[in-house]
Design an enzyme around this catalytic site. Sequence first.
Site, mmCIF file in Angstrom:
data_model
loop_
_atom_site.group_PDB
_atom_site.id
_atom_site.type_symbol
_atom_site.label_atom_id
_atom_site.label_comp_id
_atom_site.label_asym_id
_atom_site.label_seq_id
_atom_site.Cartn_x
_atom_site.Cartn_y
_atom_site.Cartn_z
ATOM 1 C CG ASN A 176 -33.296 63.315 -49.564
ATOM 2 O OD1 ASN A 176 -34.272 63.273 -48.824
ATOM 3 N ND2 ASN A 176 -32.333 62.417 -49.519
ATOM 4 N NE ARG A 209 -34.415 58.950 -50.164
ATOM 5 C CZ ARG A 209 -34.052 58.846 -48.898
ATOM 6 N NH1 ARG A 209 -33.570 59.881 -48.253
ATOM 7 N NH2 ARG A 209 -34.166 57.699 -48.269
ATOM 8 C CG HIS A 244 -31.730 51.508 -48.443
ATOM 9 N ND1 HIS A 244 -31.235 50.678 -47.476
ATOM 10 C CD2 HIS A 244 -31.379 52.756 -48.086
ATOM 11 C CE1 HIS A 244 -30.608 51.396 -46.560
ATOM 12 N NE2 HIS A 244 -30.692 52.674 -46.911
ATOM 13 N N GLY A 285 -24.830 51.291 -45.593
ATOM 14 C CA GLY A 285 -24.433 52.667 -45.280
ATOM 15 C C GLY A 285 -24.750 52.892 -43.815
ATOM 16 C CG ASN A 286 -24.615 56.514 -41.437
ATOM 17 O OD1 ASN A 286 -23.809 56.010 -40.651
ATOM 18 N ND2 ASN A 286 -24.410 57.675 -42.024
ATOM 19 N NE ARG A 330 -32.627 53.821 -38.873
ATOM 20 C CZ ARG A 330 -32.509 54.003 -40.175
ATOM 21 N NH1 ARG A 330 -32.466 52.978 -41.004
ATOM 22 N NH2 ARG A 330 -32.454 55.211 -40.676
ATOM 23 N N GLY A 357 -21.930 53.395 -48.415
ATOM 24 C CA GLY A 357 -20.609 53.852 -47.930
ATOM 25 C C GLY A 357 -19.713 52.711 -47.454
ATOM 26 C CG ASN A 410 -15.764 53.619 -49.633
ATOM 27 O OD1 ASN A 410 -15.101 53.891 -50.629
ATOM 28 N ND2 ASN A 410 -16.893 54.239 -49.344
ATOM 29 C CD GLU A 417 -29.929 56.087 -52.553
ATOM 30 O OE1 GLU A 417 -30.948 55.831 -51.917
ATOM 31 O OE2 GLU A 417 -28.830 56.328 -52.001
HETATM 32 P P1 ADP Z 1 -25.919 57.078 -45.561
HETATM 33 O O1 ADP Z 1 -26.711 55.856 -45.257
HETATM 34 O O2 ADP Z 1 -26.023 58.125 -44.507
HETATM 35 O O3 ADP Z 1 -26.062 57.591 -46.980
HETATM 36 P P2 ADP Z 1 -23.287 56.217 -46.443
HETATM 37 O O4 ADP Z 1 -23.784 55.346 -47.532
HETATM 38 O O5 ADP Z 1 -22.523 57.437 -46.802
HETATM 39 O O6 ADP Z 1 -24.400 56.611 -45.403
HETATM 40 O O7 ADP Z 1 -22.358 55.312 -45.518
HETATM 41 C C1 ADP Z 1 -21.791 55.783 -44.330
HETATM 42 C C2 ADP Z 1 -20.943 54.669 -43.730
HETATM 43 O O8 ADP Z 1 -19.907 54.315 -44.668
HETATM 44 C C3 ADP Z 1 -20.237 55.072 -42.433
HETATM 45 O O9 ADP Z 1 -20.364 54.025 -41.486
HETATM 46 C C4 ADP Z 1 -18.794 55.208 -42.880
HETATM 47 O O10 ADP Z 1 -17.889 54.933 -41.840
HETATM 48 C C5 ADP Z 1 -18.700 54.153 -43.954
HETATM 49 N N1 ADP Z 1 -17.515 54.357 -44.783
HETATM 50 C C6 ADP Z 1 -17.246 55.345 -45.647
HETATM 51 N N2 ADP Z 1 -15.989 55.202 -46.133
HETATM 52 C C7 ADP Z 1 -15.455 54.111 -45.562
HETATM 53 C C8 ADP Z 1 -14.203 53.428 -45.605
HETATM 54 N N3 ADP Z 1 -13.226 53.859 -46.367
HETATM 55 N N4 ADP Z 1 -14.039 52.305 -44.870
HETATM 56 C C9 ADP Z 1 -15.029 51.872 -44.069
HETATM 57 N N5 ADP Z 1 -16.217 52.464 -43.958
HETATM 58 C C10 ADP Z 1 -16.430 53.561 -44.680
#
Ligand code: ADP
Length: 397
Positions: free
Chosen positions: A10, A90, A179, A209-210, A240, A329, A333, A385
């Site tokens: 990637n 990717r 995505h 996620g981010n 964003r 993320g 979680n 992914e």
């Molecule tokens: P990316 O889009 O960069 O792949 P991810 O899917 O890893 O990002 O998601 C990142 C986000 O997930 C961040 O905002 C992070 O704080 C959040 N995150 C990860 N673990 C937890 C958790 N235990 N509780 C709340 N948010 C979480």
Amino acid sequence: MSDSFVLVINSGSSSLKFAVIDSQSGEAVLSGLGECFGLADARMSWKFNGQKSEIAVEGEENHHKLAIGKLVGLTEELGLASNIVAIGHRIVHGGEKFTKTVRIDEAVTAEIEKLADLAPLHNPAGAIGIRAAIEAFPALPQFAVFDTAFHQTMPEKAFTGAIASELYSEYGIRRYGFHGTSHYFVSREAAKMLNKPVEESSFISVHLGNGASVCAISNGNSVDTSMGFTPLSGLMMGTRCGDLDPGIIEFLMKKGWSQEKVFETLNKKSGFLGVSGITSDARGVLEAMEDGHEGAKLAFEVFTYRVAKYIGSYLIPLDHLDAVIFTGGIGENSLPIRREIMRNLKLLGFVEDEKGNEAARFGAAGIIGNSELLGAVALVVPTNEEFVIAQQSVELL
Ligand code: ADP
């Protein structure tokens, strides 16, 4: 463990993520990251058998090329090289040209380069990664998996902007969506969890996620998604803004803001970071909210409210709903964010399953709520992914 591994690459503008994936189990045998490319401290780090290592990527030359060159030696040193059967890249933008994963040849690489017009930061980097990988691994077949491809099934009414039609015919301005690999994967996993053929399933997939996006998936196909011409639209994200009145852009420019400053603000200083005033990271926002930080509380409320509004509106393209799927993320979680989104969906009958919501975290899938009214559940499905990239590469072999 199987004996067919895929090297997944990637390639970003100043970084390169890589992983060697077992194409059957989806396990990452090796995973790593090259970063700070183009700078003096360019480096590469990786994890193998639980152990972390790091080296500098030295040299004035193209750092993507140098890093991929080093990958050849690394896979040999670790005894993985002989099991690698393919390389999967990717690629962010496949435009209207690429509707599925393809084997890479010169024409495909040239087409990816041509699509740089639509993804100026990402596609050139992807093509650099492809060219370097062909040089470093000339004997291996290579495949391109596109973030946009899954959404090419959207009907015209979903991808057409309410703007002058020449903007589409001349410049290709329309909704593409991103995505796609993640929405594809979690919809297949959710169908398995519910014992339903994916061809008869109906989902709203919520990748948080981010970057964040929602996708309505009918009978296995994307029928609408919240990211658009660029990944800036739709949900509020880490930095964003998501959906925004375009009149704000004109307003700020009349106030003397440069185009760069406006788009830097909307891309990098908005979302969780902009509203909370403290961080783009959802965990940090939740912690600050517990400590009584007002900006963090507002960011949490705006984010969860907007996700729920999207879920509500994405019932429109579907004829029934089997599940709302949370992933990414945050989706995988964050119990409080999922709870608040379900609370916002009360009129659609969603009720949280508290035990389920507590259990489905840190890589565990599960049911976290349900709606009797809709006959649907809320699910958590961890995304993968890289696994999709590995699987689709091996399938095409
Ligand atoms: P990316 O889009 O960069 O792949 P991810 O899917 O890893 O990002 O998601 C990142 C986000 O997930 C961040 O905002 C992070 O704080 C959040 N995150 C990860 N673990 C937890 C958790 N235990 N509780 C709340 N948010 C979480």
